[in-house]
Design a protein around this motif. Structure first.
Motif, PDB file in Angstrom:
ATOM      1  N   CYS A 138      22.557  15.027  59.701  1.00 59.86           N
ATOM      2  CA  CYS A 138      22.089  15.366  58.345  1.00 59.86           C
ATOM      3  C   CYS A 138      22.991  16.391  57.670  1.00 59.86           C
ATOM      4  N   LEU A 139      23.590  17.273  58.469  1.00 61.14           N
ATOM      5  CA  LEU A 139      24.402  18.359  57.918  1.00 61.14           C
ATOM      6  C   LEU A 139      25.851  17.960  57.634  1.00 61.14           C
ATOM      7  N   MET A 140      26.305  16.837  58.150  1.00 59.27           N
ATOM      8  CA  MET A 140      27.725  16.508  58.054  1.00 59.27           C
ATOM      9  C   MET A 140      28.275  16.497  56.625  1.00 59.27           C
ATOM     10  N   PRO A 141      27.538  15.991  55.623  1.00 56.03           N
ATOM     11  CA  PRO A 141      28.096  16.072  54.266  1.00 56.03           C
ATOM     12  C   PRO A 141      28.350  17.516  53.820  1.00 56.03           C
ATOM     13  N   LEU A 142      27.455  18.432  54.146  1.00 58.09           N
ATOM     14  CA  LEU A 142      27.627  19.835  53.767  1.00 58.09           C
ATOM     15  C   LEU A 142      28.761  20.481  54.551  1.00 58.09           C
ATOM     16  N   LEU A 143      28.861  20.163  55.839  1.00 56.38           N
ATOM     17  CA  LEU A 143      29.933  20.723  56.663  1.00 56.38           C
ATOM     18  C   LEU A 143      31.290  20.184  56.212  1.00 56.38           C
ATOM     19  N   SER A 144      31.340  18.917  55.870  1.00 52.98           N
ATOM     20  CA  SER A 144      32.605  18.307  55.425  1.00 52.98           C
ATOM     21  C   SER A 144      33.056  18.839  54.076  1.00 52.98           C
ATOM     22  N   ALA A 145      32.115  19.385  53.295  1.00 55.27           N
ATOM     23  CA  ALA A 145      32.449  19.931  51.982  1.00 55.27           C
ATOM     24  C   ALA A 145      33.072  21.322  52.075  1.00 55.27           C
ATOM     25  N   ALA A 146      32.962  21.983  53.237  1.00 51.87           N
ATOM     26  CA  ALA A 146      33.572  23.297  53.436  1.00 51.87           C
ATOM     27  C   ALA A 146      35.031  23.123  53.858  1.00 51.87           C
ATOM     28  N   PRO A 147      35.874  24.135  53.630  1.00 49.21           N
ATOM     29  CA  PRO A 147      37.296  23.988  53.960  1.00 49.21           C
ATOM     30  C   PRO A 147      37.568  23.749  55.442  1.00 49.21           C
ATOM     31  N   ALA A 148      36.840  24.443  56.316  1.00 53.31           N
ATOM     32  CA  ALA A 148      37.093  24.321  57.763  1.00 53.31           C
ATOM     33  C   ALA A 148      35.822  24.727  58.507  1.00 53.31           C
ATOM     34  N   ALA A 149      34.804  23.897  58.410  1.00 56.71           N
ATOM     35  CA  ALA A 149      33.499  24.253  58.976  1.00 56.71           C
ATOM     36  C   ALA A 149      33.500  24.151  60.496  1.00 56.71           C
ATOM     37  N   ARG A 150      32.564  24.872  61.090  1.00 59.05           N
ATOM     38  CA  ARG A 150      32.427  24.849  62.540  1.00 59.05           C
ATOM     39  C   ARG A 150      30.994  24.534  62.945  1.00 59.05           C
ATOM     40  N   ILE A 151      30.890  23.721  63.981  1.00 59.93           N
ATOM     41  CA  ILE A 151      29.615  23.447  64.625  1.00 59.93           C
ATOM     42  C   ILE A 151      29.675  24.133  65.984  1.00 59.93           C
ATOM     43  N   VAL A 152      28.818  25.112  66.184  1.00 58.87           N
ATOM     44  CA  VAL A 152      28.816  25.892  67.419  1.00 58.87           C
ATOM     45  C   VAL A 152      27.549  25.546  68.196  1.00 58.87           C
ATOM     46  N   THR A 153      27.721  24.948  69.354  1.00 64.05           N
ATOM     47  CA  THR A 153      26.587  24.529  70.171  1.00 64.05           C
ATOM     48  C   THR A 153      26.402  25.500  71.324  1.00 64.05           C
TER      49      THR A 153
END
Length: 318
Positions: A138-153
């Motif tokens: 669900c978050l991928m569109p918002l993360l892809s809109a940032a310059p260099a987003a990070r997903i931290v698990t």
């Protein structure tokens, strides 16, 4: 992520500035998630506390604002055990981009019996792994809109000695709470590493990093009343436990560094420096069983089937 501070990005005492950035922390109302949110709020970023319980989230937000002057902290109701609610929760963020998400929220059950989510999944696996997988979709569109987003698990040191049973991911045949919890966190870590491989394969600007907090105990955690109050009994236990373990404020350090440090790369594993249990964060070798790409791919496919979504492809399989 640039900083105007001369302090190295890995410093835990003085974090680099992150003004204008937006970070989401799942389970940000308590435990390690609270301290991740508190520490990130010192950078000037907007920090969103994702929590199933709005009242507890409000208490945590007030605590952070009381300790961090000018903290920009918001809350959003987020129930990872209810997959059908996640799209609405993401819409409630009301942002046009997201610079990082810290997948921290988790359920740990100490005693039987086995419990299930409303979707019919084992509660720990369903919340800790399936919920974060679906949320990432669900978050991928918002993360892809940032310059260099990070997903931290956020994984767990408890996962180091566990192995997945790919034929019984939800412990229907053999349920043991501590083992099921460890395997749910192991599944999360597999997911974080496999996600980065898939993001690289499609040339995404989003990266995925896996962290673990080491041994983080309430007895070694500073009080944040009413979010956390350390008891007299806990203080007595502090000295011997502190030789090998640490508090949840320190357990937050690997995740905070993974969000802020530009030197951190996708596909890396970060944890505490001393025996993987305590101390400042460092990059550590990916655990040998986590390098099993075949197991990771099988888990990915099974997770897609269980959630009805595929992260990164923008596809709904339901």
């Amino acid at each position: 992520m640039s900083s105007t501070s001369p302090t190295p990005p890995g410093s835990v005492e003085r974090l680099p500035r992150a003004d204008g950035r937006i970070f989401l922390v799942t389970g940000g109302n308590a435990g390690i998630g609270y301290f991740v949110a508190e520490q990130l709020s010192t950078t000037g970023a907007t920090v969103v506390l994702g929590s199933r319980n709005p009242a507890k989230a409000d208490v945590a937000r007030a605590s952070i604002r009381a300790r961090v002057p000018g903290a920009q902290v918001r809350t959003v109701q987020l129930d990872l055990a209810d997959l059908s609610s996640l799209e609405a929760a993401v819409q409630a963020l009301d942002v046009d981009r997201l610079d990082a998400v810290v997948h921290n929220a988790g359920v740990a059950l100490d005693d039987p019996p086995r419990r299930e989510t409303g979707d019919g999944h084992e509660l720990m696996f369903g919340t800790n792994h399936l919920g974060h997988f679906a949320l990432t979709h669900c978050l991928m569109p918002l993360l892809s809109a940032a310059p260099a987003a990070r997903i931290v698990t956020t994984g767990s040191f408890a996962a180091k000695t566990e192995r997945l049973d790919l034929d019984d991911l939800e412990s229907r045949e053999d349920y043991r709470p501590k083992r099921t919890y460890g395997r749910s966190k192991l599944a999360q870590m597999y997911f974080g590493l496999e996600l980065d491989r898939r993001l690289r394969a499609v040339g995404s600007t989003v990266t995925s990093v896996v962290v673990h907090p080491g041994g983080a105990l309430d007895s070694l955690t500073p009080s944040r009343p009413p979010v956390h109050v350390r008891t007299t009994g806990a203080l007595i236990l502090k000295a011997p436990a502190g030789l090998l373990l640490q508090g949840k404020h320190a357990g937050a350090w690997p995740a905070v560094r993974a969000v802020l440090d530009p030197a951190v790369r996708g596909g890396e594993l970060w944890g505490p420096r001393v025996f993987g249990l305590r101390g400042r964060p460092r990059r550590e070798p990916v655990w040998s069983h986590l390098t099993d790409a075949t197991a990771a791919a099988r888990l990915w496919d099974a997770t897609c089937d269980m959630t009805g979504v595929d992260v990164g492809l923008g596809v709904d399989l339901g």
